[in-house]
Design a protein around this motif. Structure first.
Motif, PDB file in Angstrom:
ATOM      1  N   ASN A  14       0.877  -1.176   0.000  1.00 54.16           N
ATOM      2  CA  ASN A  14       0.000   0.000   0.000  1.00 54.16           C
ATOM      3  C   ASN A  14       0.914   1.225   0.000  1.00 54.16           C
ATOM      4  OD1 ASN A  14      -1.935   1.956   0.331  1.00 54.16           O
ATOM      5  ND2 ASN A  14      -2.852   1.058   2.158  1.00 54.16           N
TER       6      ASN A  14
ATOM      7  N   LYS B 204      -6.955  -3.478  -0.552  1.00 53.20           N
ATOM      8  CA  LYS B 204      -6.078  -2.984   0.513  1.00 53.20           C
ATOM      9  C   LYS B 204      -6.462  -3.512   1.895  1.00 53.20           C
ATOM     10  CE  LYS B 204      -6.521   1.429  -0.046  1.00 53.20           C
ATOM     11  NZ  LYS B 204      -6.230   2.854   0.207  1.00 53.20           N
ATOM     12  N   LYS B 205      -7.377  -4.441   1.960  1.00 47.77           N
ATOM     13  CA  LYS B 205      -7.842  -4.951   3.242  1.00 47.77           C
ATOM     14  C   LYS B 205      -6.676  -5.404   4.126  1.00 47.77           C
ATOM     15  CE  LYS B 205     -10.950  -8.359   5.318  1.00 47.77           C
ATOM     16  NZ  LYS B 205     -11.881  -9.493   5.057  1.00 47.77           N
ATOM     17  N   ASN B 206      -6.634  -4.862   5.332  1.00 48.46           N
ATOM     18  CA  ASN B 206      -5.623  -5.208   6.347  1.00 48.46           C
ATOM     19  C   ASN B 206      -4.198  -4.783   5.966  1.00 48.46           C
ATOM     20  OD1 ASN B 206      -7.636  -6.438   7.940  1.00 48.46           O
ATOM     21  ND2 ASN B 206      -7.376  -8.373   6.853  1.00 48.46           N
TER      22      ASN B 206
ATOM     23  N   SER C  99      -2.219  -1.350   5.953  1.00 49.72           N
ATOM     24  CA  SER C  99      -2.202   0.092   6.209  1.00 49.72           C
ATOM     25  C   SER C  99      -1.169   0.759   5.310  1.00 49.72           C
ATOM     26  CB  SER C  99      -1.899   0.374   7.683  1.00 49.72           C
ATOM     27  OG  SER C  99      -0.682  -0.230   8.076  1.00 49.72           O
ATOM     28  N   ARG C 100      -1.263   2.078   5.188  1.00 53.38           N
ATOM     29  CA  ARG C 100      -0.382   2.834   4.294  1.00 53.38           C
ATOM     30  C   ARG C 100       1.092   2.604   4.661  1.00 53.38           C
ATOM     31  NH1 ARG C 100      -3.073   4.460   0.548  1.00 53.38           N
ATOM     32  NH2 ARG C 100      -4.158   6.260   1.387  1.00 53.38           N
TER      33      ARG C 100
ATOM     34  N   THR D 221      -1.181   7.241  -4.306  1.00 53.37           N
ATOM     35  CA  THR D 221      -1.051   6.235  -3.260  1.00 53.37           C
ATOM     36  C   THR D 221      -1.794   4.963  -3.677  1.00 53.37           C
ATOM     37  OG1 THR D 221      -3.010   7.088  -2.131  1.00 53.37           O
ATOM     38  CG2 THR D 221      -0.891   7.998  -1.459  1.00 53.37           C
TER      39      THR D 221
ATOM     40  N   ARG E 237       2.620  -0.227   4.439  1.00 53.20           N
ATOM     41  CA  ARG E 237       2.841  -1.626   4.818  1.00 53.20           C
ATOM     42  C   ARG E 237       2.577  -2.545   3.621  1.00 53.20           C
ATOM     43  NH1 ARG E 237       3.308  -2.328  10.369  1.00 53.20           N
ATOM     44  NH2 ARG E 237       3.947  -0.303  11.257  1.00 53.20           N
TER      45      ARG E 237
ATOM     46  N   ASP F 285      -5.899   7.485  -5.187  1.00 56.65           N
ATOM     47  CA  ASP F 285      -5.563   6.296  -4.411  1.00 56.65           C
ATOM     48  C   ASP F 285      -6.066   5.053  -5.134  1.00 56.65           C
ATOM     49  OD1 ASP F 285      -4.596   4.909  -2.100  1.00 56.65           O
ATOM     50  OD2 ASP F 285      -6.656   4.755  -1.352  1.00 56.65           O
TER      51      ASP F 285
END
Length: 250
Positions: free
Chosen positions: A80, A226-228, A230-231, A121, A233, A217
């Motif tokens: 992400n 993008k589930k689970n 975070s930006r 992003t 990671r 994004d």
């Protein structure tokens, strides 16, 4: 580049040179063809310029005078991406790269698939599987991408209908696969689904209609979300996810 030709499946031999280079994690098959044609590849210490010659397990292949071998371990990472990171392997300006975010030891050279510009992003895939990278990048496979877009002005239903119809850009016609509001209470936010991978195509699409994209994004890529994550990671893909990617376009 670490590797063991003997560990590769026997049914892969003989192997075309461009495929060999891709399996060594150097680049995609298409880029490998370019390397060979430019004389940057040696086979048994002789420069070759034919990308499709067949390599056997007894041949030695070199890139930049270093022996390269097909990897027996492919790596697939879903990141992400934060803002202000570039999605290229090297940069003459020494800017932050998405590779700086991968915090684990690996002998494999990872390359981004589906690049994002510095200010965008969201989801980006990194892998050393050159064959899959080429497949996901090829227009005929119509890899779906969904972006959340923050515009500089409010939209209306009439404007939204115009967005949905498509537009002629300088490098071809683009019609979204789907386009609608992201949040009902904020008419500046929309979701757009496309399969084009052209440079800055989402930003250019809305500029065509007189809007500026303030934030962009990517929230979905080739069935991945993008589930689970975070930006900033990342996580490794599951075997099922890799299998699904490899079956795209079949």
């Amino acid at each position: 580049m670490k590797g063991n030709k003997g560990a590769m499946r026997k049914d892969l031999w003989p192997m075309r040179l461009n495929k060999y280079i891709a399996y060594a994690g150097i680049c995609s098959r298409r880029k490998a063809e370019e390397l060979v044609k430019r004389g940057q590849i040696k086979v048994n210490d002789v420069i070759v310029k034919i990308p499709f010659i067949e390599i056997t397990q007894n041949d030695t292949v070199k890139f930049k005078d270093q022996i390269i071998t097909p990897t027996k371990k492919f790596v697939y990472i879903l990141l992400n991406k934060p803002k202000n990171y570039i999605s290229t392997v090297s940069d003459e300006k020494n800017r932050n790269s998405i590779l700086d975010l991968i915090k684990e030891n690996s002998d494999e050279r990872l390359y981004p698939v589906g690049r994002l510009d510095r200010n965008t992003t969201g989801l980006i895939l990194l892998t050393n599987d050159g064959h899959l990278a080429q497949k996901l990048s090829h227009p005929r496979n119509s890899v779906s991408k969904i972006y959340k877009v923050w515009l500089d002005k409010k939209t209306t239903q009439e404007i939204l209908i115009k967005f949905q119809k498509g537009a002629q850009l300088e490098d071809g016609y683009l019609k979204p696969d789907a386009l609608n509001y992201s949040e009902i209470n904020d008419p500046r936010e929309v979701l757009i689904e496309i399969h084009s991978g052209k440079n800055r195509v989402v930003r250019r699409y809305f500029e065509h209609f007189g809007f500026t994209v303030e934030k962009l994004d990517r929230v979905y890529y080739a069935g991945l979300t993008k589930k689970n994550i975070s930006r900033g990671r990342y996580r490794h893909l599951t075997p099922d996810e890799v299998r699904n990617l490899k079956h795209l376009g079949k």
